[in-house]
Scaffold this active site. Structure first.
Site, mmCIF file in Angstrom:
data_model
loop_
_atom_site.group_PDB
_atom_site.id
_atom_site.type_symbol
_atom_site.label_atom_id
_atom_site.label_comp_id
_atom_site.label_asym_id
_atom_site.label_seq_id
_atom_site.Cartn_x
_atom_site.Cartn_y
_atom_site.Cartn_z
ATOM 1 N N ALA A 12 0.883 -1.166 0.000
ATOM 2 C CA ALA A 12 0.000 0.000 0.000
ATOM 3 C C ALA A 12 0.920 1.215 0.000
ATOM 4 C CB ALA A 12 -0.915 -0.033 1.215
ATOM 5 N N VAL A 13 0.363 2.406 -0.031
ATOM 6 C CA VAL A 13 1.204 3.587 -0.255
ATOM 7 C C VAL A 13 2.290 3.755 0.810
ATOM 8 C CG1 VAL A 13 -0.371 5.185 0.940
ATOM 9 C CG2 VAL A 13 1.161 6.042 -0.843
ATOM 10 N N MET A 14 1.999 3.456 2.077
ATOM 11 C CA MET A 14 3.022 3.599 3.118
ATOM 12 C C MET A 14 4.156 2.599 2.903
ATOM 13 S SD MET A 14 2.471 6.109 5.249
ATOM 14 C CE MET A 14 3.318 5.715 6.783
ATOM 15 N N VAL A 63 1.250 -4.057 6.793
ATOM 16 C CA VAL A 63 -0.101 -4.522 6.475
ATOM 17 C C VAL A 63 -1.050 -4.013 7.555
ATOM 18 C CG1 VAL A 63 0.762 -6.557 5.272
ATOM 19 C CG2 VAL A 63 0.159 -6.727 7.711
ATOM 20 N N ASN A 92 0.026 0.544 12.702
ATOM 21 C CA ASN A 92 -0.499 1.092 13.962
ATOM 22 C C ASN A 92 -1.090 -0.028 14.807
ATOM 23 O OD1 ASN A 92 0.081 3.857 14.021
ATOM 24 N ND2 ASN A 92 -1.616 4.344 12.655
ATOM 25 N N GLY A 106 2.759 10.316 7.696
ATOM 26 C CA GLY A 106 1.900 10.131 6.542
ATOM 27 C C GLY A 106 2.682 9.681 5.322
ATOM 28 N N LYS A 138 3.698 5.578 19.969
ATOM 29 C CA LYS A 138 3.015 6.010 18.742
ATOM 30 C C LYS A 138 1.517 6.192 18.998
ATOM 31 C CE LYS A 138 2.399 6.810 14.299
ATOM 32 N NZ LYS A 138 0.979 6.632 14.013
ATOM 33 N N GLU A 168 -2.193 13.991 18.762
ATOM 34 C CA GLU A 168 -2.584 14.488 17.436
ATOM 35 C C GLU A 168 -4.085 14.768 17.385
ATOM 36 O OE1 GLU A 168 -3.059 12.221 13.235
ATOM 37 O OE2 GLU A 168 -1.063 12.068 14.131
ATOM 38 N N TYR A 169 -4.882 13.855 17.931
ATOM 39 C CA TYR A 169 -6.328 14.081 18.012
ATOM 40 C C TYR A 169 -6.607 15.383 18.767
ATOM 41 C CZ TYR A 169 -8.160 9.473 16.467
ATOM 42 O OH TYR A 169 -8.528 8.363 15.746
ATOM 43 N N LYS A 199 -9.466 5.998 13.222
ATOM 44 C CA LYS A 199 -9.048 4.609 13.024
ATOM 45 C C LYS A 199 -8.842 3.845 14.325
ATOM 46 C CE LYS A 199 -7.049 5.112 8.426
ATOM 47 N NZ LYS A 199 -5.847 4.920 7.569
#
Length: 482
Positions: free
Chosen positions: A19-21, A82, A110, A138, A193, A200-201, A272
């Site tokens: 995936a992109v990450m 994944v 995560n 990101g 993390k 961050e939230y 998430k």
């Protein structure tokens, strides 16, 4: 596609999950001079990556897990990117019989820290290393340099350190420019993390509330918001990635309508789970983190869009229109945002400190502040001050008691309180601002009203209580109806 792995140059590093990450981290590692092997469950995804982004790169693709493992030099270093949960366990179980003692697996997703604790113990028992690594920044950070929070097997980290140091974000810092450090054993990396995401939230909700007051309270236009946030980003207090991108967001036009895109984005925020995990951990460890909780709850409330629209026609509130000096209030909102932000970070750092003590992580708080200075979503100028605060006093019980932060919040609490009163008068919900001020007011009080709470508990449940005129640890019970 078949190839003879015996005659190929062995790869230094492997990535599973494109995936992109995963793609961006693979490209990042390769760009630092390390030959890469990649594998993805879907061959089509692998072929697309190899035909497009990997062209001309020192990257080899494998189309079975067995071929992937054979491509790697020993000790094998495998980054798994994944979805958290069952998919991580599935990949580990597929890899385990193919690996040899000293090989290591890195989970860069995560994952819940408790899952990482379990996986670390299981793999270490078989002679394999496991590193649960938080990755923040990101898509762009993954490609150009993220903030990395690895924990787990210390020996595995030592093997990985030369690679991780090169792929991490680089900042100006007298101690170490690379935004990576070994967080601690077991699930320490994923725990830190998780709390990073909780902060961050909080940051995002506080900024949203400042935006709400400025736009719907003081009546600022998007052009004015762009200018104000741009100015705020030049200050020592609020210079940060999130303020920077907010500045950009207010200027972005919608190609369909020609208006500002922000006005066409539905006010229903997703999540998430890491914010919820942070709140749950705070409750389990007995650490108050009300700003973070308010931020998580605000996203839940925002998701009730249709219900809120229906309620808006039935439940009325204040209809006051602001008539004061807008220019005089903008700095007050800035001060309220900074005070609330200090409280949010104080809560997050207190939670990390308690978890470190409880779980034996031995987390270095100045190092956490240092590695968050670059690459990650919550990177901010004032992290240097947080680093200094914990470096000057490793036993600091709360960030708000550090001399600079204490003075900053005492100097600004007047405007902070004014802004909350204004929001209340205008019917603007500011749950994170309010929770932050409540946290400050509760923490600074020597006496809280929970003496009544404890008396009630003793009344109906004989839960006993301590007395103010007796030593702590002596408990008493009263027959309240006698």
């Amino acid at each position: 596609m078949q190839f003879n792995v015996a005659i190929m140059t062995k790869r230094t590093f492997g990535v599973i999950g494109l995936a992109v990450m995963g793609e961006n981290l693979a490209l990042n590692v390769e760009s630092r001079g390390f030959p890469i092997a990649v594998f993805n469950r879907s061959p089509n995804k692998t072929e697309k990556f190899m035909a497009e982004r990997a062209v001309g790169k020192d990257i080899k693709a494998a189309y079975t897990v067995e071929e992937f493992v054979q491509l790697l030099e020993r000790p094998r270093k495998i980054l798994v990117m994944v979805k958290a949960g069952g998919p991580v366990d599935a990949v580990i179980n597929e890899l385990k019989p193919l690996l040899e003692e000293g090989d290591m697996i890195i989970d860069g997703g995560n994952s819940l820290y408790e899952d990482t604790e379990r996986r670390t113990k299981d793999l270490e028992a078989t002679g394999l290393g496991f590193v649960g690594m938080g990755v923040s920044g990101g898509e762009e950070g993954a490609l150009l340099g993220p903030s990395l929070m690895p924990g787990g097997t210390p020996a595995a980290y030592k093997e990985l350190e030369p690679i991780l140091t090169k792929i991490a974000a680089q900042v100006e810092d007298p101690d170490n420019p690379a935004c990576v450090t070994f967080i601690g054993p077991g699930g320490a990396g994923h725990y830190v993390k998780m709390v990073h995401n909780g902060i961050e939230y909080g940051d995002m909700q506080l900024i949203a509330e400042a935006y709400d007051i400025l736009k719907n309270g003081l009546g600022l236009s998007n052009e004015q918001l762009h200018e104000v946030f741009g100015q705020w980003n030049q200050t020592d207090e609020l210079n940060s990635f999130l303020i920077e991108i907010s500045t950009d967001i207010f200027a972005k036009k919608d190609p369909e309508t020609g208006g500002h895109l922000i006005d066409y984005i539905l006010d229903a925020a997703g999540q998430k789970g890491t914010g919820r995990w942070t709140v749950m951990s705070g409750l389990e460890l007995g650490v108050p983190i009300p700003t973070i909780y308010a931020a998580v709850n605000a996203r839940v409330m925002s998701s009730l869009k249709e219900e809120r629209v229906a309620a808006s026609g039935q439940l009325s509130g204040p209809s006051k229109t602001f008539s004061g000096d807008v220019e005089a209030w903008i700095p007050k909102v800035r001060d309220a945002l900074y005070c609330s932000k200090m409280c949010s970070y104080a809560q997050g750092m207190a939670l990390i400190a308690k978890a470190s003590q409880e779980f034996g992580y031995d987390v270095n708080l100045p190092e956490i502040a240092r590695i968050w200075k670059g690459g990650c979503i919550i990177r901010a100028g004032f992290l240097d001050k947080i680093k200094k605060a914990f470096k000057d006093n490793p036993q600091l019980p709360n960030l708000l008691l550090a001399p600079e932060f204490k003075q900053s919040i005492l100097d600004r609490q007047g405007p902070w309180r004014e802004v909350l009163m204004l929001a209340n008068e205008m019917g603007i919900a500011v749950p994170a601002f309010s929770s932050s001020l409540d946290y400050f007011d509760s923490y600074r009080r020597a006496v809280l009203p929970q003496n009544l709470t404890q008396a009630q508990r003793d009344y109906f449940g004989a839960h006993t209580y301590e007395r103010t005129d007796k030593p702590r640890g002596e408990f008493f019970h009263t027959e309240w109806l006698d």
